[in-house]
Design an enzyme around this catalytic site. Sequence first.
Site, PDB file in Angstrom:
ATOM      1  N   HIS A  73     -13.420 -58.587  -6.574  1.00 32.76           N
ATOM      2  CA  HIS A  73     -14.852 -56.996  -7.560  1.00 32.76           C
ATOM      3  C   HIS A  73     -15.397 -56.975  -6.182  1.00 32.76           C
ATOM      4  O   HIS A  73     -16.102 -56.135  -7.252  1.00 32.76           O
ATOM      5  CB  HIS A  73     -15.650 -58.717  -8.162  1.00 32.76           C
ATOM      6  CG  HIS A  73     -14.768 -59.462  -9.745  1.00 32.76           C
ATOM      7  ND1 HIS A  73     -14.547 -58.637 -10.502  1.00 32.76           N
ATOM      8  CD2 HIS A  73     -14.877 -61.036  -9.715  1.00 32.76           C
ATOM      9  CE1 HIS A  73     -14.173 -59.769 -11.191  1.00 32.76           C
ATOM     10  NE2 HIS A  73     -14.625 -60.828 -10.765  1.00 32.76           N
ATOM     11  N   ASP A 118      -5.635 -63.116 -11.989  1.00 29.89           N
ATOM     12  CA  ASP A 118      -6.783 -64.182 -12.282  1.00 29.89           C
ATOM     13  C   ASP A 118      -7.399 -63.632 -13.285  1.00 29.89           C
ATOM     14  O   ASP A 118      -6.641 -62.654 -13.804  1.00 29.89           O
ATOM     15  CB  ASP A 118      -8.046 -63.277 -11.312  1.00 29.89           C
ATOM     16  CG  ASP A 118      -8.996 -64.551 -11.169  1.00 29.89           C
ATOM     17  OD1 ASP A 118      -9.509 -65.181 -10.565  1.00 29.89           O
ATOM     18  OD2 ASP A 118     -10.339 -64.035 -12.613  1.00 29.89           O
ATOM     19  N   HIS A 157     -10.458 -62.678 -14.433  1.00 29.82           N
ATOM     20  CA  HIS A 157     -10.423 -61.016 -15.033  1.00 29.82           C
ATOM     21  C   HIS A 157     -10.256 -59.992 -14.149  1.00 29.82           C
ATOM     22  O   HIS A 157      -9.474 -60.308 -13.254  1.00 29.82           O
ATOM     23  CB  HIS A 157     -12.526 -61.999 -13.992  1.00 29.82           C
ATOM     24  CG  HIS A 157     -13.154 -62.895 -14.595  1.00 29.82           C
ATOM     25  ND1 HIS A 157     -12.483 -63.610 -13.839  1.00 29.82           N
ATOM     26  CD2 HIS A 157     -13.916 -63.033 -15.873  1.00 29.82           C
ATOM     27  CE1 HIS A 157     -13.395 -64.800 -14.972  1.00 29.82           C
ATOM     28  NE2 HIS A 157     -13.726 -64.532 -15.510  1.00 29.82           N
TER      29      HIS A 157
END
Length: 273
Positions: free
Chosen positions: A102, A139, A141
């Site tokens: 992220h 993942d 996300h």
Amino acid sequence: MLKIVYHEDYLTDYFTSAAESPLRVKAIHGRLQDHFLTVAPEAASVEDILRVHTREHLESVQREGPEVYRTALLSAGGALGAARMAMEGTPTFAVIRPPGHHAKRSSYSGFCFFNNIAVAVTSLLEAGSIRRAVIIDFDMHHGDGTEVIFRENPAVDFIEVRARSRERYLGLLELKLRWLGPTDIIAVSAGFDLYVRDWGGLLETDDFHYLGYIIRQAAENKTGCRCFALLEGGYFVNDLGKNALAFCLGLSGEPPSVTCGEPDDDAGIWPEP
Ligand SMILES: [Zn+2]
């Protein structure tokens, strides 16, 4: 043979969300250490970080405190170590913390500080060791940091799959791997939060074995077995070790007992959490 990258200092108890507990890496490494050789990494240098992130970003991570900063440098260093071993033809899984996917060039969120996979891939590209890279992110996300960092870079393909059923998820990923363009290395953001008992509620333990295996096959076909994977998310600590082991067995070339067919076309898109 597959190798593991891990350092005791990944257990550093810095201030973060309770979900991103040091018990995660402890559980995973505890399970993997009897199966694979562990190599301890060195911390990334400031220069390594600045290939991807702005100096302002680096300084803001420093202001989070020495524990966070040191551990984040060691995590990026684990990614660099895994990439180096992959270049020698040894598939490698880095059990690192904090995660990275992220983190953007000048901002961070979601337990991530430095984008470990971007630091590793950029280092290889800038050294001239590779000309092209594929990054696969499984993942739960969206790997928003990684995608944004490489959006303008034609040397890097970023692959993610979203699907509502496990059959479609695995089938779509297999298709994407089958049609992979030329690449010199495959880098994987490995999160285990799509696990049925984790937040994503989708994949079984055997599915992570299958995932690792089809990535391994793609690496054998395309890159001379140059591939490495980095730990991202995964929060159901009780089963993290067995899921990571299943993935690593696949990545080390052990065929899975269950395989998956073609994706069906009526399944929809997995909504972003
Ligand atoms: Zn995640």
